[in-house]
Enzyme design. Structure first.
Site, PDB file in Angstrom:
ATOM      1  N   ASP A 194       0.812  -1.212   0.000  1.00 27.61           N
ATOM      2  CA  ASP A 194       0.000   0.000   0.000  1.00 27.61           C
ATOM      3  C   ASP A 194       0.847   1.264   0.000  1.00 27.61           C
ATOM      4  OD1 ASP A 194      -2.653   1.177   0.131  1.00 27.61           O
ATOM      5  OD2 ASP A 194      -2.120   1.823   2.143  1.00 27.61           O
ATOM      6  N   LEU A 275      -9.038   6.274  -0.191  1.00 28.76           N
ATOM      7  CA  LEU A 275      -8.866   7.307  -1.215  1.00 28.76           C
ATOM      8  C   LEU A 275      -7.418   7.470  -1.662  1.00 28.76           C
ATOM      9  CD1 LEU A 275     -11.258  10.033   0.276  1.00 28.76           C
ATOM     10  CD2 LEU A 275     -11.737   8.428  -1.576  1.00 28.76           C
ATOM     11  N   ARG A 276      -6.527   6.606  -1.148  1.00 26.78           N
ATOM     12  CA  ARG A 276      -5.120   6.749  -1.507  1.00 26.78           C
ATOM     13  C   ARG A 276      -4.893   6.498  -3.001  1.00 26.78           C
ATOM     14  NH1 ARG A 276      -1.274   3.933   2.500  1.00 26.78           N
ATOM     15  NH2 ARG A 276      -1.788   5.803   3.705  1.00 26.78           N
ATOM     16  N   GLY A 277      -5.611   5.531  -3.559  1.00 29.75           N
ATOM     17  CA  GLY A 277      -5.470   5.258  -4.988  1.00 29.75           C
ATOM     18  C   GLY A 277      -5.914   6.431  -5.835  1.00 29.75           C
TER      19      GLY A 277
END
Length: 342
Positions: A194, A275-277
Site C-alpha cells: 500500500d 482514497l489513496r489510490g
C-alpha cells in the site's frame, strides 16, 4: 562505482520507464513497485535513473543532504540557523540489500569513535543516505518482516528515529521507495504494498526485433561501457532537461473538477479501498502532464497512469479470475467509453 546503463537506451518497457519518470518528477506519488520476469531490465532501469537525475542543492557538509530551503532540517543544520552554505550533490540512489542488518539500515553507534575517543556518536545508515533520493530494494517481496515494519514507519513519517545504546537521534528520511521482484517467489505484505504509489508489471518481450535490440545494446554496453554511454549521452541530456522542466511546471498544471470526477468514477467502478489510490492517480496524471508539456490533466493522462496507480489496490474477487490489470483496463473502457459516448 559501476557505470549505469543509459536510461534512454532501455528498449521497450514503456510503462516501467513512465512510472519511474513520474516518481522522479513528483516524489509525493509514493514510489514504484516493479514486478515481473527475471532479466527484464527492472534493476537496470532503476540504476540508470542515477545517471539521469539533475543534481540537487544541499547543505554543505550535512551528513543527510538536507535541503537548505526546507523547514525540516536535521539537528546539526537546525543549530546553524541561517548560516547554511549550500552545494550541488548527485541525487542519491541507494541499494538496500536483503541481508542488511537493522543497524546498517537505520544507523547505529559509531564504534570506532566510541573506542578511540570515548564519545557516543551516531553513524548514519542507509535511510540517511537515501534522504531526498531513491531507496531501491531488489527482491523486495523477500525482505525480512522486521525491516518491512521499519520501512513502513519511516515512509509514513518521513523521519528516522534511533534510540539505542544511549543514543537518541532523529533525522529526516524522505525518499522515493522503489522495489522490484518476481511474483513467483512470494507476495508482498499488504502494508508495504500500500505504500507504493505505482505498481508496474514487466514481461519478457515477445517481439523478435525488440529481443534482438535488447541483446545487442546490452552486449555493446558490457564490451565498451564508456563508448556506449557517450553514444546515448545526448538522449539522456534531453530527457534530463525534460525532467527539470516538468518539475518546474508541476505546480502550474491544472487539475479541474472534471478530472477529479473521472478519477473518482474509475475508483468507484473498481471498488478500491480508501482514497489513496484516487490521490495517487491524480498526482501521477499531473506529473505525466508536466512531463508531456501539457497545462492541464485530461482523459489521456488519467488513462495512461490508471493501471499502474490502481492495479495493486483492488480487492480479490472470487467470482472474477481475471488479473488485476485486465480488470483495470475493463473499468477504463467502461468509464471513459461511456462518458465519451454521452
Amino acid at each position: 562505482m559501476a557505470t549505469p546503463f543509459p536510461f534512454s537506451a532501455i528498449v521497450g518497457q514503456e510503462e516501467m520507464k513512465q512510472a519511474i519518470l513520474i516518481a522522479a518528477v513528483d516524489p509525493q506519488v509514493g514510489g514504484v513497485l516493479v514486478f515481473g520476469d527475471r532479466g527484464t531490465g527492472k534493476s537496470t532501469a532503476v540504476r540508470a535513473l542515477a545517471g539521469l537525475l539533475p543534481k540537487m542543492r544541499a547543505v554543505a557538509g550535512c551528513r543527510y543532504g538536507c535541503d537548505p530551503e526546507a523547514s525540516a532540517l536535521c539537528d546539526d543544520c537546525a543549530k546553524l540557523g541561517r548560516s547554511l552554505r549550500s552545494t550541488l550533490l548527485p541525487v542519491p540512489v541507494v541499494d538496500l540489500p536483503l541481508g542488511a542488518t537493522e543497524d546498517r539500515v537505520v544507523g547505529a553507534l559509531d564504534l570506532e569513535r566510541a573506542l578511540a575517543q570515548g564519545v557516543k556518536a551516531f553513524e548514519p545508515g542507509l535511510l540517511a543516505r537515501a534522504h531526498r533520493g531513491f531507496l531501491y530494494i531488489d527482491e523486495v517481496n523477500l525482505l525480512e518482516d522486521h525491516l518491512v515494519d521499519l520501512l513502513i514507519d519511516v515512509a509514513a513519517s518521513g523521519e528516522n528515529v534511533v534510540e539505542r545504546e544511549g543514543l537518541s537521534v532523529r533525522h529526516p528520511a524522505r525518499f522515493v521507495l522503489v522495489g522490484s521482484g518476481n511474483p513467483e517467489e512470494g507476495e508482498l505484505r499488504p502494508q508495504l504494498l500500500d505504500r507504493f504509489g505505482l505498481s508496474v508489471e514487466v514481461k519478457t518481450p515477445q517481439e523478435l526485433g525488440a529481443r534482438v535490440e535488447v541483446v545487442k545494446r546490452r552486449d555493446a554496453f558490457e564490451r565498451e561501457p564508456a563508448a556506449f554511454v557517450e553514444r546515448w549521452r545526448k538522449d539522456d541530456e534531453r530527457l534530463r532537461r525534460r525532467l527539470v522542466k516538468a518539475r518546474a511546471a508541476l505546480g502550474a498544471v491544472d487539475v479541474d473538477d472534471a478530472a477529479h470526477e473521472q478519477a473518482a468514477r474509475l475508483c468507484i467502478a473498481l471498488g478500491t479501498d480508501g482514497l489513496r489510490g484516487e490521490l495517487t492517480l491524480i498526482r501521477a496524471a499531473r506529473a505525466l502532464a508536466a512531463l508531456n508539456g501539457r497545462a492541464r490533466v485530461g482523459d489521456a493522462e488519467l488513462r495512461a497512469v490508471a493501471p499502474s496507480a490502481l492495479r495493486h489496490r483492488l480487492r480479490r474477487d472470487p467470482l472474477d479470475d481475471s488479473g488485476s490489470s485486465l480488470r483495470v483496463e475493463r473499468a477504463i473502457d467502461e468509464v471513459f467509453g461511456v462518458l465519451r459516448a454521452a
